[in-house]
Write an enzyme that holds these catalytic residues in place. Structure first.
Site, mmCIF file in Angstrom:
data_model
loop_
_atom_site.group_PDB
_atom_site.id
_atom_site.type_symbol
_atom_site.label_atom_id
_atom_site.label_comp_id
_atom_site.label_asym_id
_atom_site.label_seq_id
_atom_site.Cartn_x
_atom_site.Cartn_y
_atom_site.Cartn_z
ATOM 1 N N LYS A 1 32.332 37.595 35.423
ATOM 2 C CA LYS A 1 33.586 36.828 35.584
ATOM 3 C C LYS A 1 33.323 35.483 36.243
ATOM 4 O O LYS A 1 34.173 34.591 36.181
ATOM 5 C CB LYS A 1 34.594 37.626 36.410
ATOM 6 C CG LYS A 1 35.214 38.804 35.649
ATOM 7 C CD LYS A 1 36.328 39.458 36.457
ATOM 8 C CE LYS A 1 36.898 40.683 35.745
ATOM 9 N NZ LYS A 1 36.008 41.864 35.884
ATOM 10 N N PHE B 1 45.436 46.268 38.946
ATOM 11 C CA PHE B 1 46.630 46.361 39.808
ATOM 12 C C PHE B 1 47.316 47.690 39.519
ATOM 13 O O PHE B 1 47.516 48.067 38.351
ATOM 14 C CB PHE B 1 47.603 45.225 39.476
ATOM 15 C CG PHE B 1 47.228 43.888 40.064
ATOM 16 C CD1 PHE B 1 46.256 43.755 41.036
ATOM 17 C CD2 PHE B 1 47.895 42.748 39.631
ATOM 18 C CE1 PHE B 1 45.944 42.506 41.576
ATOM 19 C CE2 PHE B 1 47.590 41.494 40.157
ATOM 20 C CZ PHE B 1 46.614 41.375 41.134
ATOM 21 N N HIS C 1 38.592 35.749 34.617
ATOM 22 C CA HIS C 1 39.069 37.133 34.556
ATOM 23 C C HIS C 1 39.983 37.306 33.345
ATOM 24 O O HIS C 1 41.088 36.782 33.323
ATOM 25 C CB HIS C 1 39.796 37.472 35.850
ATOM 26 C CG HIS C 1 40.160 38.922 35.975
ATOM 27 N ND1 HIS C 1 39.867 39.857 35.007
ATOM 28 C CD2 HIS C 1 40.782 39.601 36.976
ATOM 29 C CE1 HIS C 1 40.310 41.042 35.399
ATOM 30 N NE2 HIS C 1 40.863 40.913 36.591
ATOM 31 N N CYS D 1 44.196 45.354 34.702
ATOM 32 C CA CYS D 1 42.862 44.811 34.423
ATOM 33 C C CYS D 1 41.830 45.897 34.131
ATOM 34 O O CYS D 1 40.675 45.584 33.843
ATOM 35 C CB CYS D 1 42.416 43.933 35.576
ATOM 36 S SG CYS D 1 43.648 42.658 35.894
ATOM 37 N N HIS E 1 33.137 44.702 38.491
ATOM 38 C CA HIS E 1 34.478 44.175 38.231
ATOM 39 C C HIS E 1 34.602 42.810 38.901
ATOM 40 O O HIS E 1 35.064 41.861 38.290
ATOM 41 C CB HIS E 1 35.531 45.152 38.758
ATOM 42 C CG HIS E 1 36.928 44.718 38.448
ATOM 43 N ND1 HIS E 1 37.393 44.604 37.158
ATOM 44 C CD2 HIS E 1 37.956 44.333 39.250
ATOM 45 C CE1 HIS E 1 38.656 44.185 37.181
ATOM 46 N NE2 HIS E 1 39.014 44.004 38.433
ATOM 47 N N GLU F 1 34.216 47.206 46.057
ATOM 48 C CA GLU F 1 33.387 47.714 44.963
ATOM 49 C C GLU F 1 31.965 48.021 45.449
ATOM 50 O O GLU F 1 31.389 49.067 45.124
ATOM 51 C CB GLU F 1 33.361 46.677 43.832
ATOM 52 C CG GLU F 1 32.593 47.136 42.613
ATOM 53 C CD GLU F 1 32.746 46.170 41.440
ATOM 54 O OE1 GLU F 1 33.330 45.080 41.614
ATOM 55 O OE2 GLU F 1 32.278 46.517 40.343
#
Lengths: 82, 421
Positions: free
Chosen positions: B342, B409, B347, B170, B310, B321
């Site tokens: 998002k 990931f 996402h 991502c 994010h 974050e």
């Protein structure tokens, strides 16, 4: 019943239209698949598979390279159709 | 032309997303706080544990002619549309070379995807099993390879300086843009079209992500399912689409009189080296990327007015974050308007960095931070000024900086920084 030359040309034109988006009336016997009809080597495989199914014919990979023009393909199918 | 450390600017934006078929409609929907998440009504979705996703607003097949579309994976179709829009938006009128303001050898394409042509792979495997060897498409390999979107954009725009596909789940889209900035800065190219794309709303990815417990299962409330920073967040919602920008050396942009949206200041990168899917919970890994950004670019927390977070709506990730922002920027975080777009787009995985960079750049250009929707109750541990409710004006005077965070990931952390003009 075997297809006539005219029927084969008409069928190929529909196949080329479906795969490459070329108008059916532009698919003529003297046209080259790669140079005139935007059918590259990968799309040619699709044309061959579709033609095999439609005309009950087997076109071995070794013969595909000899099918430069629409006329070549029509002639091949006329001769080899089941 | 081999100068280094050249100034890089953004001169074009493009997107096709669950919110709109182009960048302006996507941006307008973001400002209005609209959700792109819907219940999946396809037959295949009926038995899935997760039946919600943010599908594209405008089907690419309605724009790309069928003979071309059938040779492109859906992810490449999205990328091509976003790239073409960004290209035209930058003022180019034809492919490189045909438009004489850009030399093909000085144009690059960097387009990333997290997963690649997964729908092509799976669909063609179905063809193989159900219809046999002869029916597998000869276009399968060039459709499914992850570099296919970059390659197709390169062919379409005649980009010959290089076509690249960084893959980091991502974070891929952001990594692509960071790579493109470096291509220009190092002198390899004058103009680069860069972004990310993803198309993985398909039963297998939907089940696989669902079985990781990574996705929201709020099937009864599609619009409310993606809720970053809210106390009730319970996972991300899959989205699809693409975002792309045109990056250009400042000299090149000035020479052709191009409109400039923002300066692309640079990137900060780190790897968590912690766990294959879970974020490093203290925020140290993300903090290292932010620290790396500060050291690379010399920006200070005082300049940062906006963060496109994010924030995927997962319990751990959203907090890591914020902790990282606090760790690196301290009290300066108090004046950063933090938006989690998002909440509206879902996402987009490898497409997220592209779309969110478009949003960050437009936020600077219009000096408006989009809202984060679905925050009924802000998580008290999310210690930041999250923009809730309506879009918020950013400081009207003087240069301001926006950050776009992307994490993937594998522990990939990429932070991009842009400055207003």
């Amino acid at each position: 019943m075997a297809a006539t030359q005219e029927e084969i040309l008409e069928g190929l034109a529909e196949i080329v239209n479906e795969i490459a988006g070329i108008p059916t009336e532009d698919v003529l016997l003297d046209k080259s698949f790669t140079d005139d009809l935007d059918v590259d080597s990968l799309s040619m495989v699709e044309v061959v598979v579709a033609a095999e199914e439609r005309f009950d014919v087997k076109i071995p990979d070794d013969d595909v390279k000899n099918l430069k023009t629409v006329g070549d393909a029509v002639e091949y199918i006329l001769k080899h159709q089941g | 032309m081999n100068s280094t450390n050249r100034t890089v600017v953004v001169t074009g934006v493009g997107a096709t997303t669950p919110l709109g078929g182009d960048a302006p409609s996507t941006w307008e929907a973001m400002l209005a706080g609209r959700s792109g998440v819907r219940l999946l009504e396809e037959e295949w979705a009926a038995e899935l544990p997760v039946r919600i996703a943010a599908k594209i607003a405008v089907e690419p097949g309605t724009i790309i002619p069928r003979p071309q579309a059938r040779k492109l994976d859906r992810s490449a179709q999205f990328a091509l549309l976003a790239a073409r829009e960004a290209w035209a938006d930058a003022g180019f009128t034809a492919r490189a070379g045909e438009d004489s303001s850009i030399d093909p050898d000085r144009l690059g394409a960097v387009v990333a995807s997290g997963i690649g042509g997964v729908t092509t792979l799976l669909d063609q495997y179905d063809v193989l099993r159900e219809k046999g060897v002869r029916k597998v498409s000869p276009h399968t390999v060039p459709m499914l390879m992850p570099n296919s979107p970059a390659a197709n954009v390169s062919i379409d725009l005649n980009a010959r300086a290089g076509a690249h596909t960084p893959v980091s789940a991502c974070a891929s889209g952001a990594e692509a843009i960071g790579y493109a900035i470096e291509m220009i800065r190092s002198g390899r190219a004058d103009v680069v079209v860069a972004g990310g794309t993803e198309a993985s709303i398909h039963p297998l990815p939907m089940v696989a992500f669902g079985n990781m417990m990574a996705m929201s299962k709020n099937n009864d409330d599609p619009h409310g399912a993606s809720r970053p920073f809210d106390v009730d967040r319970n996972g991300f919602v899959m989205g699809e689409g693409s975002g792309a920008i045109v990056l250009e050396s400042a000299e090149h942009a000035a020479a052709r009189g191009a409109r400039v949206y923002a300066q692309a200041i640079g990137q900060g990168i780190s790897a968590d080296a912690h766990h294959i899917t879970q974020p490093e919970p203290s925020g140290n890994g993300i903090g290292n990327a932010l620290q790396n950004l500060v050291e690379n670019t010399g920006i200070s927390g005082a300049e940062v007015a906006h963060v496109n977070a994010h924030a995927t709506s997962t319990p751990q990730g959203d907090l890591a974050e914020i902790k990282a922002l606090r760790k690196v920027f301290g009290d300066d975080v108090d004046h950063m308007a933090v938006s989690a777009t998002k909440s509206m787009t879902g996402h987009l995985l490898g497409g997220a960095g592209g779309v969110e960079t478009v949003a960050s750049v437009l936020a600077l250009y219009h000096r408006l931070a989009p809202p984060t929707i679905n925050i009924g109750s802000l998580d008290p541990e999310a210690d930041a000024d999250v923009v809730t409710g309506e879009a918020r004006a950013l400081p009207a005077e003087g240069p301001i900086v926006a950050l776009n965070d992307s994490f993937g990931f594998g522990g990939h952390n990429v932070v991009l920084a842009f400055r207003s003009i």
